[in-house]
Design a protein around this motif. Structure first.
Motif, mmCIF file in Angstrom:
data_model
loop_
_atom_site.group_PDB
_atom_site.id
_atom_site.type_symbol
_atom_site.label_atom_id
_atom_site.label_comp_id
_atom_site.label_asym_id
_atom_site.label_seq_id
_atom_site.Cartn_x
_atom_site.Cartn_y
_atom_site.Cartn_z
ATOM 1 N N MET A 1 37.393 27.257 50.832
ATOM 2 C CA MET A 1 37.659 28.533 50.188
ATOM 3 C C MET A 1 38.566 28.296 48.975
ATOM 4 S SD MET A 1 39.655 31.865 51.750
ATOM 5 C CE MET A 1 38.757 31.717 53.292
ATOM 6 N N LYS A 2 38.242 28.984 47.894
ATOM 7 C CA LYS A 2 39.064 28.824 46.700
ATOM 8 C C LYS A 2 40.455 29.420 46.930
ATOM 9 C CE LYS A 2 35.175 28.788 43.492
ATOM 10 N NZ LYS A 2 34.496 29.476 42.369
ATOM 11 N N GLU A 3 41.442 28.780 46.330
ATOM 12 C CA GLU A 3 42.825 29.186 46.554
ATOM 13 C C GLU A 3 43.071 30.629 46.115
ATOM 14 O OE1 GLU A 3 46.524 29.099 48.005
ATOM 15 O OE2 GLU A 3 44.951 27.587 48.283
ATOM 16 N N PHE A 4 42.383 31.054 45.069
ATOM 17 C CA PHE A 4 42.588 32.404 44.557
ATOM 18 C C PHE A 4 42.229 33.460 45.599
ATOM 19 C CE2 PHE A 4 40.829 36.171 42.353
ATOM 20 C CZ PHE A 4 41.977 36.595 41.708
ATOM 21 N N ILE A 5 41.057 33.320 46.228
ATOM 22 C CA ILE A 5 40.661 34.327 47.218
ATOM 23 C C ILE A 5 41.473 34.178 48.494
ATOM 24 C CG2 ILE A 5 38.716 32.942 48.093
ATOM 25 C CD1 ILE A 5 39.022 36.812 47.843
ATOM 26 N N MET A 41 36.710 44.610 51.988
ATOM 27 C CA MET A 41 36.590 45.162 50.641
ATOM 28 C C MET A 41 37.292 44.265 49.624
ATOM 29 S SD MET A 41 36.877 49.278 51.215
ATOM 30 C CE MET A 41 36.229 49.663 49.591
ATOM 31 N N GLU A 42 38.403 43.703 50.009
ATOM 32 C CA GLU A 42 39.108 42.791 49.110
ATOM 33 C C GLU A 42 38.278 41.537 48.866
ATOM 34 O OE1 GLU A 42 42.397 41.992 46.637
ATOM 35 O OE2 GLU A 42 41.745 43.817 47.657
ATOM 36 N N LEU A 43 37.683 41.012 49.924
ATOM 37 C CA LEU A 43 36.807 39.847 49.787
ATOM 38 C C LEU A 43 35.598 40.178 48.917
ATOM 39 C CD1 LEU A 43 36.107 36.934 50.708
ATOM 40 C CD2 LEU A 43 34.901 37.974 52.651
ATOM 41 N N GLY A 44 34.958 41.311 49.211
ATOM 42 C CA GLY A 44 33.776 41.697 48.452
ATOM 43 C C GLY A 44 34.073 41.944 46.988
ATOM 44 N N SER A 45 35.243 42.498 46.707
ATOM 45 C CA SER A 45 35.626 42.742 45.321
ATOM 46 C C SER A 45 35.614 41.453 44.514
ATOM 47 C CB SER A 45 37.007 43.390 45.272
ATOM 48 O OG SER A 45 37.463 43.504 43.937
ATOM 49 N N HIS A 46 36.112 40.395 45.107
ATOM 50 C CA HIS A 46 36.144 39.109 44.406
ATOM 51 C C HIS A 46 34.732 38.593 44.126
ATOM 52 C CE1 HIS A 46 37.175 35.011 43.316
ATOM 53 N NE2 HIS A 46 36.352 34.587 44.262
ATOM 54 N N TYR A 47 33.880 38.618 45.140
ATOM 55 C CA TYR A 47 32.564 38.011 44.976
ATOM 56 C C TYR A 47 31.563 38.915 44.262
ATOM 57 C CZ TYR A 47 33.889 33.937 47.600
ATOM 58 O OH TYR A 47 34.507 32.773 47.990
ATOM 59 N N GLY A 173 26.388 31.510 43.692
ATOM 60 C CA GLY A 173 27.397 32.484 44.089
ATOM 61 C C GLY A 173 27.357 32.781 45.578
ATOM 62 N N LEU A 174 26.146 32.824 46.135
ATOM 63 C CA LEU A 174 26.027 33.060 47.573
ATOM 64 C C LEU A 174 26.449 31.831 48.376
ATOM 65 C CD1 LEU A 174 22.737 35.132 48.015
ATOM 66 C CD2 LEU A 174 25.110 35.918 47.934
ATOM 67 N N VAL A 175 26.197 30.643 47.843
ATOM 68 C CA VAL A 175 26.658 29.423 48.524
ATOM 69 C C VAL A 175 28.172 29.467 48.663
ATOM 70 C CG1 VAL A 175 26.856 26.917 48.345
ATOM 71 C CG2 VAL A 175 24.685 28.048 47.777
ATOM 72 N N ASP A 176 28.846 29.824 47.584
ATOM 73 C CA ASP A 176 30.303 29.911 47.593
ATOM 74 C C ASP A 176 30.778 31.011 48.546
ATOM 75 O OD1 ASP A 176 32.961 29.512 46.875
ATOM 76 O OD2 ASP A 176 32.826 30.782 45.101
ATOM 77 N N ARG A 177 30.132 32.153 48.487
ATOM 78 C CA ARG A 177 30.540 33.285 49.331
ATOM 79 C C ARG A 177 30.339 32.971 50.805
ATOM 80 N NH1 ARG A 177 29.022 39.471 47.718
ATOM 81 N NH2 ARG A 177 30.250 40.570 49.303
ATOM 82 N N ARG A 178 29.207 32.377 51.147
ATOM 83 C CA ARG A 178 28.950 32.048 52.548
ATOM 84 C C ARG A 178 29.878 30.930 53.053
ATOM 85 N NH1 ARG A 178 26.020 35.863 51.808
ATOM 86 N NH2 ARG A 178 28.050 36.772 52.280
ATOM 87 N N ALA A 179 30.272 30.030 52.186
ATOM 88 C CA ALA A 179 31.247 29.015 52.595
ATOM 89 C C ALA A 179 32.564 29.680 52.975
ATOM 90 C CB ALA A 179 31.458 27.994 51.481
ATOM 91 N N THR A 180 32.929 30.713 52.239
ATOM 92 C CA THR A 180 34.163 31.443 52.533
ATOM 93 C C THR A 180 34.046 32.198 53.846
ATOM 94 O OG1 THR A 180 34.789 31.654 50.210
ATOM 95 C CG2 THR A 180 35.688 33.292 51.729
ATOM 96 N N THR A 181 32.927 32.903 54.054
ATOM 97 C CA THR A 181 32.795 33.646 55.305
ATOM 98 C C THR A 181 32.720 32.693 56.500
ATOM 99 O OG1 THR A 181 30.383 33.843 54.990
ATOM 100 C CG2 THR A 181 31.750 35.685 54.276
#
Length: 204
Positions: A1-5, A41-47, A173-181
């Motif tokens: 996960m990126k440090e920012f999120i 919502m905070e997570l979704g806002s970022h992605y 973008g989805l690869v990154d998002r799914r890695a976070t989830t």
């Protein structure tokens, strides 16, 4: 996960827990919605846009049918071409969709009440982003309902395809998002950050 999120999620969780003023946490805490919805919502806002799409709608060329879209991934009849949407408009449009995503996930996953907030956030984000199809007798749901939390979490990186020029394609973008989830679900959700509650322990 990126440090920012990671930082955004931790700060929002702390704001919820300790009642810090300002920001999304305070706004939605006042509305008395679940902590999981606030964090999702905070997570979704970022992605979805990181605030870039507050204003006038745009055509989502990566979506099926290239829908008219505004705010953080909002589509449908309430999105009107040429209208300007404020941050408050976006909150009003997004919140019911997140609440519905939570309702659908809760209904599909019989162990929902046993999951900590981070597992719930990961699942709400999946449903909000991908739609209810992710819950329709999928391997993810079957594993979750069998009690295999780790197996369920490991299914998340499979959901990374979108439509580009009418063709199914893996979207970075989805690869990154799914890695976070997946990380939230498997690591924060089991024995990682805040595992025994919303904020019970902050690990370095």
């Amino acid at each position: 996960m990126k440090e920012f999120i990671r930082k955004r999620l931790v700060e929002t969780a702390l704001a919820i827990t300790f009642g810090a003023a300002g920001g999304v946490a305070t706004y939605y805490a006042v509305q008395q919605h679940s902590d999981s919805v606030v964090l999702a919502m905070e997570l979704g806002s970022h992605y979805e846009s990181s605030g870039r799409h507050i204003g006038t709608p745009y055509v989502d060329k990566l979506g099926k049918g290239q829908p008219l879209t505004v705010c953080n991934g909002v589509t449908g009849p309430e999105v009107v071409a040429g209208r300007t949407y404020s941050r408050e408009d976006c909150k009003r449009l997004e919140l019911p969709k997140y609440i519905e995503a939570e309702r659908l996930a809760r209904a599909a996953l019989k162990n929902w009440d046993a999951y900590n907030v981070w597992v719930r956030v990961s699942l709400i984000d999946m449903v909000y982003n991908l739609g209810p199809a992710v819950l329709n007798d999928t391997t993810l749901v079957r594993l979750g309902n069998s009690g295999d939390l780790v197996g369920m979490c490991e299914q998340m990186p499979r959901w990374v395809r979108g439509t580009v020029n009418g063709q199914s394609a893996v979207l970075p973008g989805l690869v990154d998002r799914r890695a976070t989830t997946r990380e939230l679900c498997a690591e924060w959700g089991r024995d990682g950050h805040f595992s025994s509650g919303l904020i019970s322990e902050v690990r370095p």
